[in-house]
Design an enzyme around this catalytic site. Sequence first.
Site, short mmCIF file in Angstrom:
data_model
loop_
_atom_site.label_atom_id
_atom_site.label_comp_id
_atom_site.label_asym_id
_atom_site.label_seq_id
_atom_site.Cartn_x
_atom_site.Cartn_y
_atom_site.Cartn_z
CG ASP A 318 47.20 -8.32 -3.02
OD1 ASP A 318 46.12 -7.73 -3.56
OD2 ASP A 318 47.40 -9.26 -2.42
CD GLU A 525 42.24 -11.40 -0.43
OE1 GLU A 525 43.23 -11.46 0.01
OE2 GLU A 525 41.68 -11.07 -1.32
#
Length: 638
Positions: A318, A525
């Site tokens: 990520d 997020e």
Amino acid sequence: MGTLSKALCLLLLYCVSASAAATGCYLKYKDPKQPLGARIRDLMNRMTLQEKIGQMVQIERTVATPEVMKKYFIGSVLSGGGSVPSPKATPETWVNMVNEIQKASLSTRLGIPMIYGIDAVHGHNNVYGATIFPHNVGLGVTRQGPPKRFCYLDPNLLKRIGAATALEVRATGIPYAFAPCIAVCRDPRWGRCYESYSEDYRIVQQMTEIIPGLQGDLPTKRRGVPFVGGKSKVAACAKHFVGDGGTVRGIDENNTVTDKNGLFGIHMPGYYNAVNKGVATVMVSYSALNGLRMHANKELVTGFLKNKLKFRGFVISDWQGIDRITNPPHLNYSASLYAGISAGIDMIMVPYNYTEFIDEINSQIKKKLIPMSRIDDAVKRILRVKFTMGLFEEPLADLSFANQLGSKEHRELAREAVRKSLVLLKNGKNKGDKPLLPLPKKTGKILVAGGHADNLGYQCGGWTITWQGLNGNDLTVGTTILTAVKNTVAPTTQVVYNANPDANFVKSGKFDYAIVVVGEPPYAEMFGDSTNLTISEPGPSTIGNVCGSVKCVVVVVSGRPVVMQPYVSKIDALVAAWLPGTEGQGVADALFGDYGFTGKLARTWFKSVKQLPMNVGDKYYDPLYPFGYGLTTKPNKL
């Protein structure tokens, strides 16, 4: 043969080899008729260490200059959330940008094409004018109820959405989408819960049908082999491996505490389906599993995903994922890089400090900390995906798919997805009362209220044009719920909009009924984590002011179940619209009876946040609306 003759011969061979690419000489790796394995081996044998390391690097487009691409042999470039070549960029602008970067890659010694990636999590969500589909939390409800609660009304809906998304991504010259998220969200306090299809792994497994939509149907039975079916398809990315939806208290990037039953029985099953359907890449989760960061979890990344499941695509980190192995991030970059590469991560989403990564990995290879076998494994996997995608044959994009961006056909598909994703939670103020829905189109005067009724940004949620989403109607092209209502009612029906009317306004308005649209502001997020899960003010006061004086349907626009118990008794009908995207007309389709309500909850709707986490099957299960619940209506007869 004399010594001089041998020297001349060797020199000639060297010259031929060195100039092969420039002169168009036969190169096995560039021959599409050769077997995939032979092409990979041939190219690997020609690559220097620096060329191999470059393939493992993914950088953000803002630092991907032609000079950087050529000097460091960069293997991949991405657009971060909201990273665009220009505001409201056209497909032509996107294609030109991607091709400029690609041409730099092709000008290197071996001409290995780079792969450009972007988040396309509910349509091509970074791009102005794209079709924005409902977020996954809404798509998870498009199913029939008990006794066949896992039987979908349209098993091809997700596949069709994937195919449409692939065309729109390709319209901008991009061949790689960081989707789908196959997290199993077990706590709605998590700020990414709307990226999860359900709290139940069986629904998540079914929804992996979006993968063959994005990539194409796997033509062979060879499980684990990546597949991308031509220029109209994109490489997909199953994320985030593994357990991202199970963190303690739903805190993003936190620790998931579970036993083997929880890991392999809840969080892992979606990956079985994804790998079997030929997903090209898998992204590792920021979160930890029982205290060990997934970016450092060799047992699961290499031991289980690569070795046990036989996944043969590449594993990608990520954004700054290896940096976050430590807390605070980047505390010990050397140790983090070693842990991440050793765990089995093949491509590193750096995305900015590429020289630091390249210098450090070179150092660790030189010190024999990272073996060449690990580097070769990573590069083989990356090349396998690139060859499979056809990037070596057609590396440059064109405008042949430009008309697919935001096309009428795709918007109609999104509209269908919206109406199928709605869940009717209440229809009639008290038991035995006449249902309020479907609403009559022809009436005197109706009130539309609530801050979410005429707000396309709120309707789309996070990961739309920007990372965290936007407020307002000028972010992209679409239809708000208010506009949809006006489009649907009879020409003689007066529609009055007031975002937050007071009680006197409502009482004196002589409205036949009201539609109140409230919910959460956009978030993504981290910033979306919530401990209270309340709808934002003035939503609650709007419900009180309107529903206390006139028959009302409350439409909740949110990325997860939110606190509704205090208001339920005051309202006549309640609809969960989730985050429907750009096609608000789908909401009106069901409200006014052009289509019936069919959706069933794929998430438990709690009474109080004190009950969380609470999921179907728990010992103490006392929800406001249970998993699988959803009232149905029949469409009006024409």
